[in-house]
Design a protein around this motif. Sequence first.
Motif, mmCIF file in Angstrom:
data_model
loop_
_atom_site.group_PDB
_atom_site.id
_atom_site.type_symbol
_atom_site.label_atom_id
_atom_site.label_comp_id
_atom_site.label_asym_id
_atom_site.label_seq_id
_atom_site.Cartn_x
_atom_site.Cartn_y
_atom_site.Cartn_z
ATOM 1 N N LEU A 85 35.339 76.887 51.015
ATOM 2 C CA LEU A 85 34.607 75.996 51.923
ATOM 3 C C LEU A 85 33.134 76.002 51.538
ATOM 4 O O LEU A 85 32.590 77.034 51.137
ATOM 5 C CB LEU A 85 34.745 76.464 53.377
ATOM 6 C CG LEU A 85 36.126 76.403 54.034
ATOM 7 C CD1 LEU A 85 36.043 76.955 55.463
ATOM 8 C CD2 LEU A 85 36.663 74.993 54.048
ATOM 9 N N PRO A 86 32.445 74.873 51.667
ATOM 10 C CA PRO A 86 31.022 74.842 51.336
ATOM 11 C C PRO A 86 30.173 75.641 52.319
ATOM 12 O O PRO A 86 29.088 76.100 51.983
ATOM 13 C CB PRO A 86 30.682 73.347 51.410
ATOM 14 C CG PRO A 86 31.734 72.757 52.306
ATOM 15 C CD PRO A 86 32.966 73.559 52.055
ATOM 16 N N HIS A 87 30.675 75.801 53.534
ATOM 17 C CA HIS A 87 29.967 76.565 54.570
ATOM 18 C C HIS A 87 30.966 77.499 55.248
ATOM 19 O O HIS A 87 32.159 77.467 54.956
ATOM 20 C CB HIS A 87 29.335 75.617 55.600
ATOM 21 C CG HIS A 87 28.497 74.542 54.987
ATOM 22 N ND1 HIS A 87 27.265 74.783 54.414
ATOM 23 C CD2 HIS A 87 28.739 73.209 54.839
ATOM 24 C CE1 HIS A 87 26.762 73.651 53.946
ATOM 25 N NE2 HIS A 87 27.644 72.679 54.188
ATOM 26 N N TRP A 88 30.479 78.306 56.158
ATOM 27 C CA TRP A 88 31.371 79.216 56.856
ATOM 28 C C TRP A 88 32.433 78.458 57.643
ATOM 29 O O TRP A 88 33.557 78.906 57.770
ATOM 30 C CB TRP A 88 30.560 80.117 57.803
ATOM 31 C CG TRP A 88 29.977 81.317 57.128
ATOM 32 C CD1 TRP A 88 29.711 81.459 55.793
ATOM 33 C CD2 TRP A 88 29.603 82.534 57.750
ATOM 34 N NE1 TRP A 88 29.186 82.692 55.541
ATOM 35 C CE2 TRP A 88 29.089 83.383 56.729
ATOM 36 C CE3 TRP A 88 29.611 83.007 59.053
ATOM 37 C CZ2 TRP A 88 28.631 84.669 56.989
ATOM 38 C CZ3 TRP A 88 29.141 84.287 59.323
ATOM 39 C CH2 TRP A 88 28.660 85.107 58.299
ATOM 40 N N THR A 94 33.996 74.378 58.686
ATOM 41 C CA THR A 94 33.986 72.929 58.531
ATOM 42 C C THR A 94 34.947 72.340 59.549
ATOM 43 O O THR A 94 35.876 73.012 60.013
ATOM 44 C CB THR A 94 34.393 72.513 57.106
ATOM 45 O OG1 THR A 94 34.187 71.111 56.938
ATOM 46 C CG2 THR A 94 35.867 72.812 56.850
ATOM 47 N N TYR A 111 39.318 72.708 62.949
ATOM 48 C CA TYR A 111 38.261 73.546 62.397
ATOM 49 C C TYR A 111 38.863 74.526 61.389
ATOM 50 O O TYR A 111 39.953 75.073 61.604
ATOM 51 C CB TYR A 111 37.568 74.341 63.501
ATOM 52 C CG TYR A 111 36.636 73.516 64.364
ATOM 53 C CD1 TYR A 111 35.279 73.421 64.059
ATOM 54 C CD2 TYR A 111 37.111 72.849 65.482
ATOM 55 C CE1 TYR A 111 34.414 72.674 64.855
ATOM 56 C CE2 TYR A 111 36.265 72.099 66.279
ATOM 57 C CZ TYR A 111 34.911 72.013 65.969
ATOM 58 O OH TYR A 111 34.068 71.272 66.748
ATOM 59 N N TYR A 150 37.641 77.968 58.982
ATOM 60 C CA TYR A 150 36.579 78.937 58.719
ATOM 61 C C TYR A 150 37.006 79.841 57.575
ATOM 62 O O TYR A 150 38.192 80.047 57.313
ATOM 63 C CB TYR A 150 36.226 79.741 59.969
ATOM 64 C CG TYR A 150 37.390 80.332 60.717
ATOM 65 C CD1 TYR A 150 37.813 81.642 60.467
ATOM 66 C CD2 TYR A 150 38.069 79.599 61.689
ATOM 67 C CE1 TYR A 150 38.876 82.202 61.148
ATOM 68 C CE2 TYR A 150 39.134 80.154 62.385
ATOM 69 C CZ TYR A 150 39.530 81.448 62.119
ATOM 70 O OH TYR A 150 40.589 81.995 62.792
ATOM 71 N N ARG A 151 36.018 80.390 56.884
ATOM 72 C CA ARG A 151 36.282 81.140 55.660
ATOM 73 C C ARG A 151 37.135 82.380 55.909
ATOM 74 O O ARG A 151 36.997 83.050 56.926
ATOM 75 C CB ARG A 151 34.968 81.568 55.006
ATOM 76 C CG ARG A 151 34.214 80.441 54.317
ATOM 77 C CD ARG A 151 32.961 80.980 53.665
ATOM 78 N NE ARG A 151 32.206 79.935 52.992
ATOM 79 C CZ ARG A 151 31.025 80.137 52.418
ATOM 80 N NH1 ARG A 151 30.481 81.348 52.433
ATOM 81 N NH2 ARG A 151 30.398 79.138 51.824
ATOM 82 N N LEU A 153 34.168 86.605 54.321
ATOM 83 C CA LEU A 153 32.800 86.326 54.766
ATOM 84 C C LEU A 153 31.795 87.300 54.157
ATOM 85 O O LEU A 153 30.736 86.907 53.687
ATOM 86 C CB LEU A 153 32.737 86.393 56.300
ATOM 87 C CG LEU A 153 33.669 85.386 56.998
ATOM 88 C CD1 LEU A 153 33.918 85.786 58.436
ATOM 89 C CD2 LEU A 153 33.083 83.994 56.930
ATOM 90 N N CYS A 211 34.411 78.181 67.026
ATOM 91 C CA CYS A 211 34.973 76.855 66.722
ATOM 92 C C CYS A 211 35.610 76.229 67.963
ATOM 93 O O CYS A 211 35.394 75.043 68.260
ATOM 94 C CB CYS A 211 36.016 76.964 65.611
ATOM 95 S SG CYS A 211 35.371 77.387 63.979
#
Length: 407
Positions: free
Chosen positions: A49-52, A54, A68, A70-71, A74, A92
């Motif tokens: 993912l580009p961010h934690w 999306t 949602y 999430y990674r 982390l 989220c």
Amino acid sequence: MKPRVLMLPKWYPHRYDDQDGDFVARHVAAIAPHAHVAVLFATVARGPLPHWVTCEADLSASLPSLRYYYRARLTGLGILDKVLKVFLYFWCIGQGYRRLVRHWGAPPHLVHVHVLLRTGLFAWWLQVWARIPYVITEHWTLYLPINAHRMGRLRAWLTRRVIAQAAALHTVSDNLRQALADLGVTNARSVVIPNVVDTELFHLPDSSSLAEEQRLPGANMLLHVAAFNERAKNLSGILRTMSRLVAKRPSLTLRIAGYGPQEEEVKQLAAELGLLDRSVFFLGKLPQSAIATEMRRANCFVLFSNYENLPCVLIEAQATGLPAVASHVGGVPELVPADGSRGLLVSPGDEVALQRALEKVLDYPERFKPQQLRRVAVAQFSYAAVGRSFAQLYAVVLHGSLTPVSA
């Protein structure tokens, strides 16, 4: 007036697997005509993912949804990542809830949780904070006797509390309701509403259709559709039984549709038994339309599981008029009764009994009435039938009335 209902599923089709939790999606679709429904779903990403976090938002659809992701990693520290992922899940869900309230212009009248536990904790918090009632739908085989030992003390305690505080507990089989009760997990209002299948897609063979969608008299074609999970589904037992059957019935074929973590191991066993691509054919992951076609071609469906809840594939088979041989486990006897009208039951792990039952179904197909099988499927498991049952449950929860809330 239709109520606003927030759906909180643990499993739901998503970008990484469009069949994960599809049985939950069908419940939601059955409910949608009776309520203003929106789906809020969060899960660990199975890719970068580009961010934690999306979000995939589709609020303009007839069934609005927020998904949602999430990674999974982390910080690289296992324990810390586990804690952070719990935090990210609730972050989220909190963000999504506020967004859906803005979309509706008001809070939901009801929260419908599909499979515990984090989903239920958020719903419980909403009940305490905003006095929004919640109902719980449970599918999970974790609560069955064969798996219950895997549940930790904290999870068990929280599960009992969350379910006890719900406005209603819904299970898809009476067997699962009883399994929960045996664990001390109860609710004052418990109902059983079955899984739903698309009885328009899964229909009887049409005599005017192409030959490949017809169930041919005298044919010897078995079908199995499930995840490649050996502990649950016992595909190795099916393959060993198939090896003995082929020795007596060289024309017999078994087609296996599905995917899962042990696919290569199962294929290797088929090769060792001399069955691969000769008598046994692996079809891979198929869309529902292709599975329906396979069911219209087959002569018998086989499901030799060590444990089950209420498998949708058995209902889908019945909607196409296809009898089954299945293990006497979980909620399966609720779908395949002892009178033998919809198929035959065998003890789990009993390969001799499985062989005999399959031979009986293949040798005496006239004992099964396709039209009768389909009538039961439509009456009990169609979108319309299941949707009406949920509408009645909502009416009781919200108004104390059996009159459906969408009336």
